[in-house]
Design a protein around this motif. Structure first.
Motif, PDB file in Angstrom:
ATOM      1  N   LYS A   1      98.447   5.653  38.193  1.00  0.00           N
ATOM      2  CA  LYS A   1      98.604   7.101  38.346  1.00  0.00           C
ATOM      3  C   LYS A   1      97.694   7.855  37.386  1.00  0.00           C
ATOM      4  O   LYS A   1      97.236   8.965  37.691  1.00  0.00           O
TER       5      LYS A   1
ATOM      6  N   ILE B   1      94.323   8.182  39.154  1.00  0.00           N
ATOM      7  CA  ILE B   1      94.304   9.093  40.296  1.00  0.00           C
ATOM      8  C   ILE B   1      94.414  10.552  39.868  1.00  0.00           C
ATOM      9  O   ILE B   1      93.799  11.444  40.475  1.00  0.00           O
ATOM     10  N   THR B   2      95.169  10.825  38.816  1.00  0.00           N
ATOM     11  CA  THR B   2      95.400  12.215  38.417  1.00  0.00           C
ATOM     12  C   THR B   2      94.354  12.739  37.436  1.00  0.00           C
ATOM     13  O   THR B   2      94.410  13.910  37.036  1.00  0.00           O
TER      14      THR B   2
ATOM     15  N   ASP C   1      91.109  14.475  36.233  1.00  0.00           N
ATOM     16  CA  ASP C   1      90.266  15.508  36.836  1.00  0.00           C
ATOM     17  C   ASP C   1      88.879  14.973  37.179  1.00  0.00           C
ATOM     18  O   ASP C   1      88.212  15.489  38.069  1.00  0.00           O
TER      19      ASP C   1
ATOM     20  N   TYR D   1     100.254   7.420  46.971  1.00  0.00           N
ATOM     21  CA  TYR D   1     100.180   8.314  45.815  1.00  0.00           C
ATOM     22  C   TYR D   1      98.843   9.053  45.805  1.00  0.00           C
ATOM     23  O   TYR D   1      98.790  10.269  45.551  1.00  0.00           O
ATOM     24  N   ALA D   2      97.761   8.336  46.085  1.00  0.00           N
ATOM     25  CA  ALA D   2      96.439   8.968  46.090  1.00  0.00           C
ATOM     26  C   ALA D   2      96.357  10.060  47.152  1.00  0.00           C
ATOM     27  O   ALA D   2      95.866  11.168  46.880  1.00  0.00           O
TER      28      ALA D   2
ATOM     29  N   LYS E   1      98.755  11.774  48.499  1.00  0.00           N
ATOM     30  CA  LYS E   1      99.616  12.908  48.135  1.00  0.00           C
ATOM     31  C   LYS E   1      98.986  13.762  47.049  1.00  0.00           C
ATOM     32  O   LYS E   1      99.241  14.970  46.962  1.00  0.00           O
ATOM     33  N   GLN E   2      98.143  13.145  46.212  1.00  0.00           N
ATOM     34  CA  GLN E   2      97.438  13.889  45.168  1.00  0.00           C
ATOM     35  C   GLN E   2      96.127  14.483  45.671  1.00  0.00           C
ATOM     36  O   GLN E   2      95.420  15.155  44.917  1.00  0.00           O
TER      37      GLN E   2
ATOM     38  N   THR F   1      98.596  15.387  54.817  1.00  0.00           N
ATOM     39  CA  THR F   1      97.654  15.795  53.764  1.00  0.00           C
ATOM     40  C   THR F   1      96.209  15.852  54.224  1.00  0.00           C
ATOM     41  O   THR F   1      95.403  16.590  53.627  1.00  0.00           O
TER      42      THR F   1
ATOM     43  N   THR G   1      94.069  13.785  53.563  1.00  0.00           N
ATOM     44  CA  THR G   1      93.226  13.216  52.504  1.00  0.00           C
ATOM     45  C   THR G   1      92.380  12.087  53.089  1.00  0.00           C
ATOM     46  O   THR G   1      92.923  11.182  53.733  1.00  0.00           O
TER      47      THR G   1
END
Length: 391
Positions: free
Chosen positions: A63, A66-67, A69, A89-90, A92-93, A120, A122
């Protein structure tokens, strides 16, 4: 954006090899690395520095990759079981994600991946390198040109002697051992099924409708262990030595897949395409066209044509292979790795839809849990979900 800032999750043998390739690619800068094992993270960070690159951020928590910046996209090269969790998770982010191959743990994971992507949007790509194989793409070109006629049957598989890799899973921290102890299924359907899906236009007007799987008993690793690892001679493996899976399509074609990884054998993906005007067969690397020369239809006549597939490359090779350098070919699997991930990164940079998208990923990953269901039912057919529907 000139370069994508890339994070890699999973740094075992496959992930570490890919990371070395990514460090040389012009489209990306490797900025973050993750694995459950600290020594693997450090080895990858050290390799980046050794290659003259800035030291990437290293972590044991995906995580955090992925989070960050600084990350524009993520490649997931973890064990099969962890793929879905990291991909979800990726997405959703909002971080574009490409995942390495392997089947899903359960059918619900496939539905969840599709649901989250549709919510999403994505970018997601199922990074199956064999879809970029030189012969696979040549045959696809020939199919699209109509040279094999109406395609009615295909075969493929993962036929690879992995007895030592599986048996030594604990000391090498390799996830396959746990899978072979716990499950009996077509656990690695992707290598030739995705190229076959392209041949059959699966998810583009055609779809799989049913699946049946059959398994032999498990004996291969136990026999190997008598000589190489006596402490495992009596280990009870759930995974049968050979699993045969039969799929049917809405257009009336059949596909046979073989998983054959725990008996002595040569390597093969068994890629075979059969049409009304001709065929291609990987195991003797040959193209055969319908002919009035009846001598070629005899039991020995075709043998004079075995190994002739290279004769068709000049005319039918895919454009992706035209400018492949020797360095690109050395990057992994004869160039397939480079082509696959170049396509992923280039589609991201150009804002194009992924060539192997969420529906392709869900379809091919679903084969594993569906095959397990069918084997438990004695080979009875099970319905294949329509992940794409009318989309």
């Amino acid at each position: 954006m000139e370069k994508l800032k890339l994070g890699v999750v999973g740094l075992g043998g496959r992930g570490f090899g890919l990371t070395q390739m990514f460090l040389k690619m012009s489209q990306v800068e490797v900025v973050a690395l993750c694995d459950l094992y600290e020594d693997r993270v450090q080895r990858a960070v050290d390799k980046a520095v050794e290659m003259g690159k800035p030291a990437p951020f290293g972590t044991l928590d995906y995580k955090e990759v992925i989070t960050r910046d600084r990350v524009d996209c993520v490649v997931v090269a973890t064990s099969w079981r962890a793929h879905t969790e990291v991909v979800l998770y990726a997405m959703k982010q909002g971080v574009p994600v490409g995942t390495e191959v392997g089947g899903a743990n359960c059918i619900e994971d496939c539905f969840e991946m599709v649901r989250v992507w549709e919510e999403t949007k994505t970018p997601y790509m199922f990074c199956e390198n064999c879809s970029y194989g030189e012969k696979e793409l040549m045959v696809l070109n020939m199919v699209k040109k109509g040279l094999f006629g109406d395609i009615v049957h295909c075969e493929g598989g993962y036929c690879h002697d992995l007895r030592q890799e599986v048996a030594c899973g604990r000391e090498n921290r390799h996830y396959r051992l746990g899978e072979y102890l716990a499950y009996n299924r077509e656990n690695y359907p992707t290598h030739e099924l995705l190229p076959i899906m392209s041949v059959l236009d699966i998810n583009h007007g055609n779809r799989f409708t049913t699946l049946s799987s059959f398994s032999s008993r498990a004996a291969g690793i136990n026999e190997w262990a008598k000589t190489h690892k006596p402490e495992m001679v009596d280990t009870k493996f759930a995974q049968g030595d050979v699993v045969t899976t039969v799929l049917s399509t809405s257009e009336g074609q059949t596909v046979v897949l073989s998983l054959d990884t725990t008996l002595p054998r040569s390597y093969s993906r068994r890629f075979t395409v059969r049409g009304t005007k001709g065929m291609y067969m990987e195991d003797n690397d040959s193209v055969f066209f319908d002919t009035d020369d009846t001598t070629l239809h005899s039991s020995s006549g075709w043998r004079s044509h075995w190994g002739n597939a290279n004769e068709y490359l000049a005319e039918h090779s895919h454009p992706l292979w035209a400018n492949l350098t020797e360095e690109d070919k050395a990057a992994g699997h004869g160039g397939m790795d480079y082509l696959c991930y170049s396509d992923f990164f280039n589609h991201l940079l150009e804002g194009k839809p992924m060539p192997l998208d969420i529906y392709d990923g869900a379809t091919v990953m679903a084969v594993s849990p569906l095959s397990e269901m069918s084997i438990k039912l004695g080979g009875a057919p099970v319905s294949f979900p329509d992940f794409k529907g009318n989309k």
